[in-house]
Design an enzyme around this catalytic site. Structure first.
Site, PDB file in Angstrom:
ATOM      1  N   ASP A   1       0.087   9.768 -11.041  1.00 56.08           N
ATOM      2  CA  ASP A   1      -0.557   9.079 -12.169  1.00 56.08           C
ATOM      3  C   ASP A   1      -1.012  10.069 -13.230  1.00 56.08           C
ATOM      4  OD1 ASP A   1      -0.170   6.596 -11.101  1.00 56.08           O
ATOM      5  OD2 ASP A   1      -2.221   6.348 -10.358  1.00 56.08           O
TER       6      ASP A   1
ATOM      7  N   THR B   1      -2.321   1.296   3.664  1.00 52.25           N
ATOM      8  CA  THR B   1      -2.105   2.020   4.933  1.00 52.25           C
ATOM      9  C   THR B   1      -1.860   3.511   4.723  1.00 52.25           C
ATOM     10  OG1 THR B   1       0.284   1.694   4.875  1.00 52.25           O
ATOM     11  CG2 THR B   1      -1.031  -0.033   5.932  1.00 52.25           C
TER      12      THR B   1
END
Ligand code: PRP
Ligand code: URA
Length: 206
Positions: free
Chosen positions: A200, A106
């Site tokens: 990341d 989402t």
């Protein structure tokens, strides 16, 4: 309030390498550090100052010194990469932390941690490298204002027009300082062209 996009050749040069998908985490952290230094210098341009007097070896002279406390609030996790350079520039800064994580499907941010000092009368920087949908920044600034801040600047490295519009609608009093206003969001709510997942790339996870 205004959106300020850094317009310095060095900022563009550093951002080019940061965007490059072959840039490894160790170099990515160095580039984040350098870009944040440039961004925080711009973001603190309007911090309150006062006139003081110092004695140089030659004579007494009027000088301008800082007259307002600063606070910085990194949004975990990626915002942590922007904390150290801010501390180097402003060693007496008060630090608060907000943990937010976007849902993978989402893209709605969920709050999982918050520890903030009293921010009354502090010139407050919310630092988070990616301003994508603007959901995380809006939530973070809700919390920051609930702790007394009235002068808030959002500092991001890459911003999407959609996120800037959402933040300006939710917090019209907040300045935004960024190194780039990119094209748009893709269907996964990642910034295009962006640089991928900042957290990341900063921490070598995926
Ligand atoms: C990234 C980024 C922002 C957020 C921006 O964090 O650091 O906090 O996404 O997206 P938005 O504007 O659409 O809210 P993420 O949720 O991936 O968490 P992480 O920093 O822990 O990787
Ligand atoms: N978060 C990121 O790390 N990158 C994006 O492009 C959007 C949100």
């Amino acid at each position: 309030m205004p959106l300020h996009v850094l317009d310095h050749p060095l900022a563009g040069h550093l951002l080019a390498e940061l965007r490059d998908k072959s840039t490894a985490p160790d170099r990515f952290r160095v580039l984040t550090d350098s870009l944040t230094t440039l961004l925080v210098l711009q973001a603190t341009y309007l911090i309150r100052t006062k006139v003081d007097c110092v004695q140089t070896p030659i004579k007494a002279t009027n000088v301008r010194v800082l007259d307002q406390g600063l606070a910085v609030v990194p949004v975990l996790r990626a915002g942590l990469g922007m904390l150290e350079p801010t501390l180097r520039l402003f060693p007496n800064v008060a630090v608060g932390y907000i943990g937010l994580e976007r849902h993978e499907e989402t893209a709605i941010a969920r709050s999982y941690y918050s520890k903030l000092p009293d921010l009354t009368d502090r010139f407050t920087l919310c630092v988070d490298p990616m301003l994508a949908t603007g959901g995380s920044a809006s939530q973070a600034i809700n919390l920051i204002k609930a702790h007394g801040a009235t002068q808030v600047t959002m500092v991001s490295i890459v911003s999407a027009p959609e996120g800037v519009a959402v933040l300006q609608a939710n917090h019209p009093d907040v300045n935004i300082v960024t190194a780039s206003l990119d094209e748009c969001l893709n269907d996964k709510k990642y910034i295009v062209p962006g640089l991928g997942d900042f957290g990341d790339r900063l921490y070598g996870t995926s």
